[in-house]
Design an enzyme around this catalytic site. Sequence first.
Site, short mmCIF file in Angstrom:
data_model
loop_
_atom_site.label_atom_id
_atom_site.label_comp_id
_atom_site.label_asym_id
_atom_site.label_seq_id
_atom_site.Cartn_x
_atom_site.Cartn_y
_atom_site.Cartn_z
N CYS A 2 -0.04 -5.13 -2.23
CA CYS A 2 0.71 -4.16 -1.43
C CYS A 2 1.53 -4.96 -0.43
O CYS A 2 0.98 -5.56 0.50
CB CYS A 2 -0.22 -3.20 -0.71
SG CYS A 2 0.64 -2.07 0.43
N GLU A 114 6.41 -0.63 -5.23
CA GLU A 114 6.26 -1.75 -6.15
C GLU A 114 7.53 -1.85 -6.99
O GLU A 114 8.25 -0.86 -7.16
CB GLU A 114 5.05 -1.59 -7.07
CG GLU A 114 3.72 -1.97 -6.44
CD GLU A 114 3.59 -3.46 -6.12
OE1 GLU A 114 4.56 -4.22 -6.42
OE2 GLU A 114 2.57 -3.85 -5.57
#
Length: 271
Positions: A2, A114
């Site tokens: 992340c 992402e």
Amino acid sequence: MCGRYAASRAPEELARIFGIERWEPEEALAPDYNVAPTKEVHVVLDRPVKDAPSRRPVRQLRVLRWGLVPSWASGPEGAARMINARAETVAEKPSFRRPFAQRRCIIPADGYFEWVTAHDERQLEVEGKKKRARKQPYFVLPADGTAFAMAGIYEFWRDRTLPDEHPNAWWATCSVITTEAETGPLAVAPDEGPRSLADIHPRMPLMLTPDKWDPWLDPARSDVDELQALLAPPPGGLMRAYPVPTAVSNVRNNGPELLTELAAPEEATLF
């Protein structure tokens, strides 16, 4: 992993969601649609209030810096590399094991970003030269629109170059715990592109479901086996993902337009 997320909820809303008893309005952060490493972020934690008559843990909304600096570190230079802690090794790594046992938090988010590059777009040829296509960003969030409660740990670091009374003498920093991405189908999948979180990236932030919030935040819990049981990934099918504008790839860009849901990935653009 992340490495970027969005956090737009106001402290008042976070207080309602997480049962927060204490937060300082003057410390409240503005909505951030492109949270990047080393930025200040909101976290939820249970901790006694300094100088209070009672030592009972109080649920607080605090502002910490994203990128954990171990208490024993000689300096904060490595913080940007410590934004994530793997669930599989968080109890063992020297930088993380003490915070895992003693200082756990929830890092609230709307969702995380992402980047994906389609196999047939990894190399494009322009005027006889091969160019690498820019990756398409996706925004991943709970399908029901609730807050994404990312499991986190936090730590305090003392800057010995500063006097005790200096406001920056102590750093409070945090890290997001990650786990293997779900391989099952998304609750809502885009018309084009990945069908599961694992198709986007092999890792994801560990989302804590509400039944785990209290035991995770409880500072009295220190049994490693009990804590590791809380690191089990949530049930599948809770998430959705959709393509968003490539403007989010630049950390200088910020605003709700970065979360715009695109009907399809943007046309391949070149570096």
